[in-house]
Design an enzyme around this catalytic site. Structure first.
Site, PDB file in Angstrom:
ATOM      1  CE  LYS A 129      -3.305  -2.230   3.454  1.00 40.91           C
ATOM      2  NZ  LYS A 129      -3.565  -2.143   4.730  1.00 40.91           N
ATOM      3  N   GLY A 130       2.141   1.090   0.510  1.00 39.40           N
ATOM      4  CA  GLY A 130       2.868   2.289   0.799  1.00 39.40           C
ATOM      5  C   GLY A 130       3.140   3.191  -0.267  1.00 39.40           C
ATOM      6  CD  GLU A 137       8.047  -0.367  -2.958  1.00 37.92           C
ATOM      7  OE1 GLU A 137       7.284   0.672  -2.733  1.00 37.92           O
ATOM      8  OE2 GLU A 137       8.338  -1.456  -2.440  1.00 37.92           O
ATOM      9  CG  ASP A 138       6.782   2.265   0.083  1.00 46.52           C
ATOM     10  OD1 ASP A 138       7.216   1.593  -0.181  1.00 46.52           O
ATOM     11  OD2 ASP A 138       6.071   2.207   1.111  1.00 46.52           O
ATOM     12  CG  ASP A 191      14.792  -0.901   4.677  1.00 46.08           C
ATOM     13  OD1 ASP A 191      15.577  -0.217   4.933  1.00 46.08           O
ATOM     14  OD2 ASP A 191      14.500  -1.693   5.467  1.00 46.08           O
ATOM     15  CE  LYS A 197      14.504   3.296   6.107  1.00 49.84           C
ATOM     16  NZ  LYS A 197      14.168   2.509   7.203  1.00 49.84           N
ATOM     17  CG  PHE A 234      10.681   2.526  10.629  1.00 48.54           C
ATOM     18  CD1 PHE A 234      10.823   1.297   9.898  1.00 48.54           C
ATOM     19  CD2 PHE A 234       9.428   3.008  10.823  1.00 48.54           C
ATOM     20  CE1 PHE A 234       9.762   0.764   9.407  1.00 48.54           C
ATOM     21  CE2 PHE A 234       8.377   2.214  10.266  1.00 48.54           C
ATOM     22  CZ  PHE A 234       8.653   1.139   9.563  1.00 48.54           C
ATOM     23  CB  VAL A 235      10.654   7.754   7.498  1.00 47.59           C
ATOM     24  CG1 VAL A 235      11.999   8.228   7.748  1.00 47.59           C
ATOM     25  CG2 VAL A 235      10.842   6.764   6.195  1.00 47.59           C
ATOM     26  CG  ASP A 257       2.425   0.740   7.165  1.00 50.61           C
ATOM     27  OD1 ASP A 257       3.290   0.416   6.442  1.00 50.61           O
ATOM     28  OD2 ASP A 257       2.092  -0.109   8.114  1.00 50.61           O
ATOM     29  NE  ARG A 291      -0.810   1.737   5.179  1.00 48.91           N
ATOM     30  CZ  ARG A 291       0.172   1.164   4.560  1.00 48.91           C
ATOM     31  NH1 ARG A 291       1.128   1.826   4.063  1.00 48.91           N
ATOM     32  NH2 ARG A 291       0.200   0.039   4.884  1.00 48.91           N
TER      33      ARG A 291
HETATM   34  P1  IMP Z   1      12.643  -3.846   1.539  1.00 43.15           P
HETATM   35  O1  IMP Z   1      12.388  -5.269   0.999  1.00 43.15           O
HETATM   36  O2  IMP Z   1      13.643  -4.137   2.814  1.00 43.15           O
HETATM   37  O3  IMP Z   1      13.524  -2.784   0.523  1.00 43.15           O
HETATM   38  O4  IMP Z   1      11.496  -3.131   1.863  1.00 43.15           O
HETATM   39  C1  IMP Z   1      10.850  -2.516   1.103  1.00 43.15           C
HETATM   40  C2  IMP Z   1       9.324  -2.296   2.063  1.00 43.15           C
HETATM   41  O5  IMP Z   1       9.739  -2.072   3.536  1.00 43.15           O
HETATM   42  C3  IMP Z   1       8.928  -0.828   1.640  1.00 43.15           C
HETATM   43  O6  IMP Z   1       8.058  -0.770   0.344  1.00 43.15           O
HETATM   44  C4  IMP Z   1       8.169  -0.393   2.951  1.00 43.15           C
HETATM   45  O7  IMP Z   1       6.533  -1.025   2.796  1.00 43.15           O
HETATM   46  C5  IMP Z   1       8.907  -1.296   3.830  1.00 43.15           C
HETATM   47  N1  IMP Z   1       9.852  -0.248   4.717  1.00 43.15           N
HETATM   48  C6  IMP Z   1      11.181  -0.261   4.575  1.00 43.15           C
HETATM   49  N2  IMP Z   1      11.497   0.947   5.392  1.00 43.15           N
HETATM   50  C7  IMP Z   1      10.598   1.438   6.179  1.00 43.15           C
HETATM   51  C8  IMP Z   1      10.324   2.572   6.790  1.00 43.15           C
HETATM   52  O8  IMP Z   1      11.497   3.274   7.015  1.00 43.15           O
HETATM   53  N3  IMP Z   1       9.299   3.035   6.945  1.00 43.15           N
HETATM   54  C9  IMP Z   1       8.093   2.157   6.667  1.00 43.15           C
HETATM   55  N4  IMP Z   1       8.095   1.308   5.764  1.00 43.15           N
HETATM   56  C10 IMP Z   1       9.245   0.975   5.475  1.00 43.15           C
HETATM   57 MG    MG Z   2       6.230  -0.767   0.025  1.00 44.07          MG
END
Ligand code: IMP
Ligand code: MG
Length: 178
Positions: free
Chosen positions: A43-44, A100-101, A104, A132, A153-154, A160, A166
């Site tokens: 949803k992000g 993507e939002d 990470d 990040k 963490f944001v 969210d 959100r």
């Molecule tokens: P990744 O697979 O670790 O790159 O994570 C991606 C997903 O984790 C993002 O699409 C977010 O939904 C969630 N996420 C990662 N970091 C944060 C954060 O700081 N705040 C909120 N959601 C996060």
């Molecule tokens: Mg996401």
């Protein structure tokens, strides 16, 4: 009871708006014509894709959604990724931009790009509002990144914590959560 709060603004609504306009201008320059599929990850990314799509001053912008299982209530990735909602369009031969939002660990996007590549789009690139880089485990090639942020963490602007925050119009640092 959780004492989580989100008071410190990291990126203001105004900064977000300006940066999205710049990103949109680059995207339009790179994809001047023809259909452009924005594949947004729920949803992000829903607020980001809504603003980015409106900033794209061109015709032929298609907006599609995918669901990818993500963090649940925790702040760290489970390392497990699965599709909870797939596309209902055929992207073969199309220009596709994943929206993507935040990137990470990179686990979600490395999985998603591998999956979509198997469907033979003409091009497949990534636009993310936040990046990040310190947290990266899996390498991800990002074509358009809004802001690089530190390892915090944001929340807000679609992002969210346990489904909260959100609706904030800016991006804030979450403190006091487990
Ligand atoms: P990744 O697979 O670790 O790159 O994570 C991606 C997903 O984790 C993002 O699409 C977010 O939904 C969630 N996420 C990662 N970091 C944060 C954060 O700081 N705040 C909120 N959601 C996060
Ligand atoms: Mg996401």
């Amino acid at each position: 009871m959780s004492q989580a709060s989100a008071e410190r603004v990291l990126i203001s609504a105004d900064q977000i708006r300006k940066r999205i306009d710049e990103m949109a201008a680059s995207i339009v320059a790179d994809y001047p014509e023809g259909p452009l599929y924005l594949v947004s990850v729920l949803k992000g990314a829903f607020i980001f894709v809504a603003d980015l799509a409106r900033a794209l001053k061109r015709s032929g912008v298609r907006i599609e959604f995918m669901g990818i299982s993500s963090y649940g209530k925790a702040k760290t990735s489970s390392g497990q990724v699965k599709v909870t909602r797939d596309l209902d369009v055929n992207i073969e031969g199309q220009n596709v931009l994943i929206v993507e939002d935040i990137v990470d660990s990179g686990i979600t996007l490395s999985y998603l790009t591998r999956l979509l590549q198997q469907r033979h789009p003409k091009t497949l690139e990534i636009a993310t509002l936040l990046d990040k880089p310190e947290r990266r485990i899996k390498p991800v090639k990002i074509k358009y990144a809004g802001f690089q942020i530190p390892d915090e963490f944001v929340v807000g602007y679609g992002l969210d914590y346990a489904e909260d925050y959100r609706n904030l119009s800016d991006i804030r640092v979450l403190t006091g959560a487990d």
